[in-house]
Design a protein around this motif. Structure first.
Motif, PDB file in Angstrom:
ATOM      1  N   THR A  12      -0.325  -7.476  -1.650  1.00 21.04           N
ATOM      2  CA  THR A  12      -0.604  -6.421  -2.622  1.00 21.04           C
ATOM      3  C   THR A  12      -0.148  -5.068  -2.082  1.00 21.04           C
ATOM      4  OG1 THR A  12      -2.541  -7.689  -3.274  1.00 21.04           O
ATOM      5  CG2 THR A  12      -2.397  -5.442  -4.106  1.00 21.04           C
ATOM      6  N   LEU A  13      -0.433  -4.817  -0.785  1.00 19.64           N
ATOM      7  CA  LEU A  13      -0.024  -3.548  -0.189  1.00 19.64           C
ATOM      8  C   LEU A  13       1.487  -3.363  -0.261  1.00 19.64           C
ATOM      9  CD1 LEU A  13      -2.213  -3.133   3.021  1.00 19.64           C
ATOM     10  CD2 LEU A  13      -2.171  -1.681   0.998  1.00 19.64           C
ATOM     11  N   LEU A  14       2.222  -4.433  -0.022  1.00 23.45           N
ATOM     12  CA  LEU A  14       3.679  -4.326   0.005  1.00 23.45           C
ATOM     13  C   LEU A  14       4.297  -4.249  -1.385  1.00 23.45           C
ATOM     14  CD1 LEU A  14       4.628  -6.822   2.844  1.00 23.45           C
ATOM     15  CD2 LEU A  14       5.319  -4.431   2.711  1.00 23.45           C
ATOM     16  N   LEU A  15       3.667  -4.884  -2.364  1.00 26.50           N
ATOM     17  CA  LEU A  15       4.330  -5.071  -3.654  1.00 26.50           C
ATOM     18  C   LEU A  15       3.796  -4.193  -4.771  1.00 26.50           C
ATOM     19  CD1 LEU A  15       4.592  -8.967  -3.605  1.00 26.50           C
ATOM     20  CD2 LEU A  15       6.393  -7.313  -3.182  1.00 26.50           C
ATOM     21  N   ARG A  16       2.630  -3.595  -4.582  1.00 30.81           N
ATOM     22  CA  ARG A  16       2.035  -2.844  -5.693  1.00 30.81           C
ATOM     23  C   ARG A  16       2.943  -1.672  -6.074  1.00 30.81           C
ATOM     24  NH1 ARG A  16      -2.338   1.183  -2.919  1.00 30.81           N
ATOM     25  NH2 ARG A  16      -1.298   1.360  -0.912  1.00 30.81           N
ATOM     26  N   PRO A  17       2.829  -1.260  -7.336  1.00 26.73           N
ATOM     27  CA  PRO A  17       3.552  -0.056  -7.734  1.00 26.73           C
ATOM     28  C   PRO A  17       3.030   1.119  -6.906  1.00 26.73           C
ATOM     29  CG  PRO A  17       2.715  -1.227  -9.652  1.00 26.73           C
ATOM     30  CD  PRO A  17       2.113  -1.879  -8.461  1.00 26.73           C
ATOM     31  N   THR A  18       3.924   2.018  -6.530  1.00 28.06           N
ATOM     32  CA  THR A  18       3.516   3.175  -5.750  1.00 28.06           C
ATOM     33  C   THR A  18       2.442   3.951  -6.507  1.00 28.06           C
ATOM     34  OG1 THR A  18       5.666   3.341  -4.724  1.00 28.06           O
ATOM     35  CG2 THR A  18       4.320   5.323  -4.701  1.00 28.06           C
ATOM     36  N   GLY A  19       1.361   4.244  -5.800  1.00 32.22           N
ATOM     37  CA  GLY A  19       0.305   5.030  -6.417  1.00 32.22           C
ATOM     38  C   GLY A  19      -0.757   4.205  -7.108  1.00 32.22           C
ATOM     39  N   MET A  20      -0.568   2.884  -7.209  1.00 30.99           N
ATOM     40  CA  MET A  20      -1.585   2.059  -7.852  1.00 30.99           C
ATOM     41  C   MET A  20      -2.540   1.485  -6.818  1.00 30.99           C
ATOM     42  SD  MET A  20      -1.377  -1.405 -10.097  1.00 30.99           S
ATOM     43  CE  MET A  20      -1.656  -2.393  -8.667  1.00 30.99           C
ATOM     44  N   ASP A  21      -3.820   1.798  -6.984  1.00 31.48           N
ATOM     45  CA  ASP A  21      -4.824   1.267  -6.069  1.00 31.48           C
ATOM     46  C   ASP A  21      -5.600   0.152  -6.735  1.00 31.48           C
ATOM     47  OD1 ASP A  21      -4.485   2.951  -3.801  1.00 31.48           O
ATOM     48  OD2 ASP A  21      -5.280   4.605  -5.009  1.00 31.48           O
ATOM     49  N   TYR A  81      11.253  -4.078  -9.134  1.00 28.77           N
ATOM     50  CA  TYR A  81      10.737  -3.694  -7.825  1.00 28.77           C
ATOM     51  C   TYR A  81       9.633  -2.640  -7.939  1.00 28.77           C
ATOM     52  CZ  TYR A  81      10.629  -2.621  -2.885  1.00 28.77           C
ATOM     53  OH  TYR A  81      10.205  -2.448  -1.611  1.00 28.77           O
ATOM     54  N   GLN A  82       8.553  -2.896  -7.247  1.00 27.77           N
ATOM     55  CA  GLN A  82       7.371  -2.027  -7.281  1.00 27.77           C
ATOM     56  C   GLN A  82       6.829  -1.834  -8.691  1.00 27.77           C
ATOM     57  OE1 GLN A  82       8.101   1.505  -4.916  1.00 27.77           O
ATOM     58  NE2 GLN A  82       8.100   0.322  -3.023  1.00 27.77           N
ATOM     59  N   THR A  83       6.926  -2.904  -9.496  1.00 29.19           N
ATOM     60  CA  THR A  83       6.207  -2.938 -10.759  1.00 29.19           C
ATOM     61  C   THR A  83       5.147  -4.032 -10.640  1.00 29.19           C
ATOM     62  OG1 THR A  83       7.540  -4.652 -11.785  1.00 29.19           O
ATOM     63  CG2 THR A  83       8.317  -2.379 -12.026  1.00 29.19           C
ATOM     64  N   VAL A  84       4.211  -4.045 -11.597  1.00 28.27           N
ATOM     65  CA  VAL A  84       3.189  -5.090 -11.568  1.00 28.27           C
ATOM     66  C   VAL A  84       3.798  -6.475 -11.753  1.00 28.27           C
ATOM     67  CG1 VAL A  84       1.206  -3.730 -12.246  1.00 28.27           C
ATOM     68  CG2 VAL A  84       2.740  -4.592 -13.996  1.00 28.27           C
ATOM     69  N   TRP A  85       4.999  -6.523 -12.353  1.00 30.51           N
ATOM     70  CA  TRP A  85       5.602  -7.846 -12.584  1.00 30.51           C
ATOM     71  C   TRP A  85       5.958  -8.517 -11.273  1.00 30.51           C
ATOM     72  CZ3 TRP A  85       4.561  -9.490 -17.102  1.00 30.51           C
ATOM     73  CH2 TRP A  85       4.465  -8.595 -18.180  1.00 30.51           C
TER      74      TRP A  85
END
Lengths: 338, 500, 337
Positions: free
Chosen positions: B448-457, B370-374
């Motif tokens: 992308t907004l929902l799933l990206r790792p926190t802090g990754m733009d 969860y909230q990883t790039v995978w």
């Protein structure tokens, strides 16, 4: 080498193989001959392992590769194939194509060059498939199939896409290559000329069954039924009456019988065009010529209207419209009227 | 690859593609029938569905016309500079609809509503038709056309009765993607203020955080998708599946004659509308605004993140698409068809629904991801699997099954055959699929907004961040970079189209 | 071959970012429905001053609320920083947030915090009528928001019905005037051909460009636009009109924070809430985001009336979390899906 017993295979409601038995001896080339749709390609695919049989067994060199509950996958059967269009791997050179089925030591050991020489393509190893002609591609496909010295090679109408002159040479060369390598092979074809010229044995297939299996000359000269007679070579079936145990009466006179007379009374007898030799007389009229260069096929009509064919060698060809007599060479086979 | 393994792998891929449907089923199940009826059986829903369908039809027809015409001009005529036009015609795919929408509304006063949305959607999505049709036209056997001409058909009759028939599966496949994309698009319809189903779904999320209502509405999109899939299936012809091995001759080219100038003008106009308007807008934003983007390092980080997550998404998507595509190509039959169709089922769902379903999956099943790039990559796979499946199925033509059989008979195991024969032969087609998925991943925003790792733009999220506070000048470089990154695979796709 | 490696490298740097975290481990995860540009500077300051590392996830307030509702007790978030009271109410109602201590709540007037002590406002904003000074003169401006449905405004007004602030405003209408009157107002907007926008930014931009005459927005959007244009609000064509006399049109809504249940005892979370209500952050809201500070002793942005001067309507923000009826009414009026 190969022993197939009671093979059965259906695709939905279509029965492609119906209790097929086929045995091929080591070093033998057997042609499976039949019209399109008879099931011969299915038989080949079942032997290769591309299809699972519904019933029956396939034994290779004493090893059961297909039986109830057994299905050895294709890559463990050591049965190689030469498909119709060669199917060379387009991204590999000739060398890599031929070496594909070899392990590293065999590849280094010169086997690739050896089989390429066998099919008459020494010096072509570094070409790419698209740089070869159709006949050359087919030779490579054969070399590739021979390279791992498989116990059995399956050829699926390998010459059908080539033109006639090329085909004759190729047949001869491939036959020689197979023999030189001591390979055992099955050739699937619908071309009786191909089967007769290449194979030691012919298995004739019809509607999912093998209807006759024997030496090539035996199948030609002594077909098991009129359908085979007509499928394998030019055939004339003349009405006849059994005279006694060894002769029949026909419009061409009394002829000697090959084998038993079978049923008494009215029968049909098989004549091949090369059994008829023109003589002086007025038994038949020449209606047309079919010139083949080395021979000529004469269209004839008997007085009662029965059409006949005679093959004449050399220059002594009677003109159209001429009246001729006919000698019958050899014995004839009789079939009871079905 | 043996059939059983293929089936298992394809089923696994399908499970990923159908995650959103499982999620919808669970959530709408909680809602109860009464609630579903209340939400769905309203006049408002009927109106929205009507407008969505109308927009879909208009955009699909327009994309088909533009895409087929461009493909024909580039591959089959004596158009000047065909190579350049071949690439130009593909490039609009690199422009996200939200960028194009912003650009148009900023350029043309009062540019909004149904027809505005239809125009922007057409300009951004016609390459979905253009690319496969150009490839099909370039690969089609010219002998059929020659026969038609010899039988007395004129050039135009030949074009319609033979040439376009040869390209029909490609046209239908491309049109299906356009139709599904139009149903799922939020960018253009929200900016250009057209009330469609997808806009209503986003609105429901925003209005009182009404997840259930939004998801119930989403199920209607799934039903619409089923109808479309059926239609496309019907339109497919059962043609030769594998390309013949004979020598390929180039097709004769139509002489445009007096149509030369109109043809060139039309292609230039499409290019200007689809690429020039956004480009001009970005330049204007940069000059007019006082806000400044982040440091070069931040922009670089966003670009790097975009590249890596899109690449990861593309690779994972292709990996999952491979068994589905191979199954369709190698073991055709009702099961393969079903698997292929099912992989499209969630494709019309808006990104936010896909995103939420993966949030659900991550929370309930795969929490370590969860909230990883995978999980983000998995989200991209769920979103874009059909694009990759279509590419793999098409590529399988280059590796006919007889080659597999020969290789197997030579003693090679299925896996060795796959890696030494099948995949190398399909690599170009698979590469094209990867390029297409990659560029759609680059453009993707809601999931992308929902799933990206926190802090990754990423470039897309940065673009969103800056436009949401009206910092257009700060947004412009991200938009330009985003289009630039997406343009690279698009350029490659355009280049390989029919110009051999 | 290098690119897949880059992918793995990204994984390595990001996968560690979402461990659940222990109380007091000097790490916080914030879900922010507020824009990065607005809150990042102040969160950076917090990090500098306290050494507490803050991971921030940005999305729209609605998306964040939906994500929190989906994540429930497995959320990585410690703090929810919401754009408006409604979303805070929705998350609080689902039982996902912890009660705040009385001394925290006491810093903010009753009006701007949860009655159940579940969230607290950190900055305020007023609803206004933005207008183009070349299209509308001061004496033409309506005294009440209810007048914008009058024929003279036909086709001249922009609204963003899916925006949380608009919804809060409609809920306030219902509280003050009842559902019948509110329905009449919404139908009036529709029949008066009010232009539907996705967000307030576009409304203000169109007003400033003369494409739209008036719009119902929050007061600070004009400041944002001026900032983007590199000028001051005085130089813009778009001006603000604060509805007088406690009119619902002047509703003051807040952006606020709630602490998720898992961080109930986390001193780091408490530190952030305190910081956001502290003087430095409050000044930031006034000076950088042009919002109203909610804690005594900090001046509002220049050029707007103080909170005390605005006669805000008598609305309890706690009443604004019953949005379902409001949203149904907005939908039924045909203003949004």
């Amino acid at each position: 080498m190969l022993d197939a017993q009671g093979l059965r295979k259906s695709y939905g409601p279509v029965l492609a193989l119906d209790a097929v038995d086929l045995t091929v001896e080591k070093g033998d080339l057997t042609a499976v001959l039949g019209p399109s749709g008879c099931g011969k390609t299915t038989l080949l695919r079942c032997v290769a392992g591309f299809e699972r049989v519904d019933a029956g067994t396939v034994t290779l060199d004493g090893r059961a590769v297909a039986a109830a509950g057994t299905h050895v996958p294709p890559h463990r059967r050591h049965v190689t194939v030469v498909p119709q269009e060669g199917a060379l791997f387009p991204h590999f050179s000739v060398r890599d194509n031929v070496g594909y089925g070899l392990d590293r030591s065999a590849r280094r050991g010169g086997r690739v060059d050896e089989v390429l020489a066998l099919v008459g393509l020494d010096g072509y190893a570094d070409r790419m498939p698209h740089q070869l002609s159709g006949g050359q591609q087919q030779r490579v496909a054969v070399a590739r199939a021979l390279a791992p010295r498989p116990p059995l090679v399956l050829l699926d109408e390998p010459f059908s896409a080539l033109d006639a002159t090329l085909r004759t040479d190729l047949r001869r060369d491939i036959r020689a290559a197979l023999r030189a390598d001591g390979a055992t092979a099955i050739l699937v074809t619908h071309d009786q000329g191909e089967a007769l010229s290449m194979a030691d044995h012919i298995a004739v297939m019809r509607a999912g069954r093998i209807v006759q299996h024997g030496q090539s000359n035996q199948v030609y000269e002594d077909p098991a039924d009129p359908w085979i007679a007509e499928f394998v070579g030019e055939a004339m079936l003349l009405p006849a009456t059994i005279a006694n145990a060894t002769t029949v009466d026909t419009a061409l006179g009394r002829l000697p019988l090959r084998g038993a007379a079978g049923a008494a009374g009215r029968v049909r007898v098989l004549l091949r065009p090369e059994q008829l030799s023109p003589t002086d007389g007025d038994l038949a009229e020449v209606t047309r010529h079919e010139y083949h260069g080395h021979d000529t096929l004469l269209g004839l009509r008997l007085a009662d209207g029965t059409p006949l064919l005679a093959r004449v060698m050399g220059q002594r060809t009677p003109p159209v419209g001429a009246s001729i007599g006919l000698d019958v060479l050899g014995a004839v086979r009789a079939y009871g009227d079905a | 690859m043996p059939r059983p393994a293929l089936f298992v792998a394809a089923t696994g891929a399908l499970a990923v593609a159908l995650l959103p449907l499982v999620y919808l089923l669970i959530r709408t199940g909680e809602a109860g029938l009464g609630r579903i009826a209340d939400e769905v059986l309203t006049r408002r829903v009927a109106e929205l569905a009507g407008r969505s369908i109308a927009l879909m039809v208009v955009v699909t027809v327009a994309c088909t016309v533009v895409g087929v015409a461009a493909a024909f001009l580039v591959t089959r005529t004596d158009l000047p500079m065909r190579g350049a036009f071949g690439v130009l015609a593909a490039l609009p795919l690199a422009v996200p609809t939200y960028v194009a929408g912003f650009a148009w509304i900023a350029t043309v006063d009062g540019f909004e509503g149904f027809w505005a949305a239809a125009l922007v959607l057409t300009l951004c999505s016609y390459p979905y038709v253009y690319l496969p049709v150009a490839a099909a036209l370039a690969a089609a056997d010219p002998a059929q056309e020659e026969v038609a001409r010899s039988l007395g058909r004129g050039p135009w009759r030949t074009l319609t009765t033979v040439t376009l028939q040869q390209a029909r599966p490609a046209i239908a496949g491309g049109a299906l993607l356009v139709a599904l994309y139009t149903l799922s698009d939020f960018g253009a319809v929200s900016i250009l203020r057209t009330d469609t189903f997808t806009r209503a779904i986003f609105t429901a999320f925003n209005l009182g955080f009404d997840r259930t209502g939004a998801l119930v509405l989403s199920t209607v999109l799934v039903l619409l998708t089923m109808v479309l899939l059926g239609l496309e299936l019907v339109s497919r012809t059962r043609g030769a599946r594998y390309a013949g091995g004979g020598p390929r001759r180039p097709a004769t080219r139509f002489h445009l004659g007096r149509l030369r100038i109109p043809a060139v003008s039309a292609l230039v106009a499409v290019g200007l509308f689809a690429l020039g308007v956004p480009a001009a807008s970005l330049v204007r934003w940069s000059i007019a605004g006082a806000s400044r983007p982040g440091t070069l390092a931040e922009i670089g980080a966003a670009a790097g993140n975009t590249l890596s997550v899109s690449l990861g998404g593309a690779l994972l998507t292709l990996l999952l698409a491979l068994p589905v595509g191979l199954l369709t190509a190698r073991a055709p039959g009702p099961i393969a068809t079903l698997v292929d169709r099912l992989s499209y089922l969630a494709h019309a769902l808006p990104g936010i629904v896909i995103g939420l379903s993966l949030v659900f999956f991550g929370i309930a099943v795969a929490y370590p991801l969860y909230q990883t790039v995978w999980l983000l990559a998995l989200g991209y796979a769920t979103l874009f699997l059909p694009l990759a499946v279509a590419a793999v199925t098409g590529a399988a033509v280059q590796a006919p099954p007889v080659l597999d059989e020969v290789a197997r008979s030579l003693g090679r195991s299925p896996f060795v055959v796959l890696t030494s024969v099948t995949l190398p032969l399909m690599v170009r087609g698979i590469g094209a699929g990867a390029a297409l998925v990659f560029l759609t991943c680059v453009k993707e925003l809601p999931a992308t907004l929902l799933l990206r790792p926190t802090g990754m733009d990423t470039l897309a999220t940065e673009l969103w961040t800056h436009t949401s506070t009206a910092s257009y000048a700060a947004a412009a470089p991200y938009a330009a970079l985003l289009v630039g990154v997406a343009a690279i695979p698009t350029w490659l796709l355009g280049r390989r189209t029919g110009l051999t | 071959m290098l690119l897949p490696l880059a992918f793995v490298a990204v994984l390595g740097t990001t996968a560690c970012g979402d461990d659940l975290g222990e109380p007091g481990d000097k790490k916080l995860t914030v879900y922010s429905g507020r824009s990065e540009g607005l809150v990042k500077p102040i969160l950076d300051r917090f990090q500098q001053e306290t050494g507490i590392e803050v991971e921030v996830r940005y999305a729209t307030t609605a998306a964040m609320a939906t994500q929190l509702l989906e994540e429930r007790d497995k959320t990585p978030a410690d703090i929810f920083f919401s754009q408006d009271a409604g979303a805070l109410g929705a998350v609080a109602k689902a039982g996902l947030v912890a009660e705040l201590p009385a001394e925290v709540l006491a810093k903010v007037p009753d009006t701007y915090r949860s009655a159940q002590n579940l969230w607290v406002g950190v900055s305020g904003r007023s609803r206004v009528l933005a207008y183009n000074k070349d299209k509308v003169t001061v004496d033409q401006l309506p005294a009440s928001v209810l007048e914008v449905t009058d024929p003279e405004w036909k086709g001249r007004l922009g609204v963003a019905p899916t925006n949380g602030s608009f919804q809060a405003f409609v809920t306030a209408l219902r509280v003050q005037h009842g559902d019948a009157k509110t329905k009449e107002f919404l139908d009036g907007l529709k029949s008066n051909a009010a232009k539907i926008y996705e967000n307030n930014v576009q409304i203000v931009a169109d007003i400033n460009d003369g494409k739209l005459d008036v719009g119902l927005v929050n007061h600070y959007y004009v400041y944002e636009l001026a900032k983007e244009k590199g000028s001051t609000p005085e130089d813009l064509a778009a001006k603000l009109h604060f509805f007088p006399n406690g009119d619902t049109g002047a509703l003051v809504n807040v952006a606020g924070v709630a602490v998720l249940e898992k961080a109930a005892t986390d001193p780091d979370a408490r530190a952030l809430v305190d910081f956001l209500l502290g003087a430095e952050a409050q000044r930031h809201w006034a000076e950088e985001t042009f919002e109203y500070p909610l804690v005594d002793g900090v001046s509002p942005p220049p050029g707007v009336p103080t909170l005390g001067e605005i006669v805000a309507p008598k609305i309890d923000l706690n009443d604004l979390d019953t949005l379902d009826v409001t949203t149904t009414m907005i939908k039924e009026a045909g203003l949004a899906g």
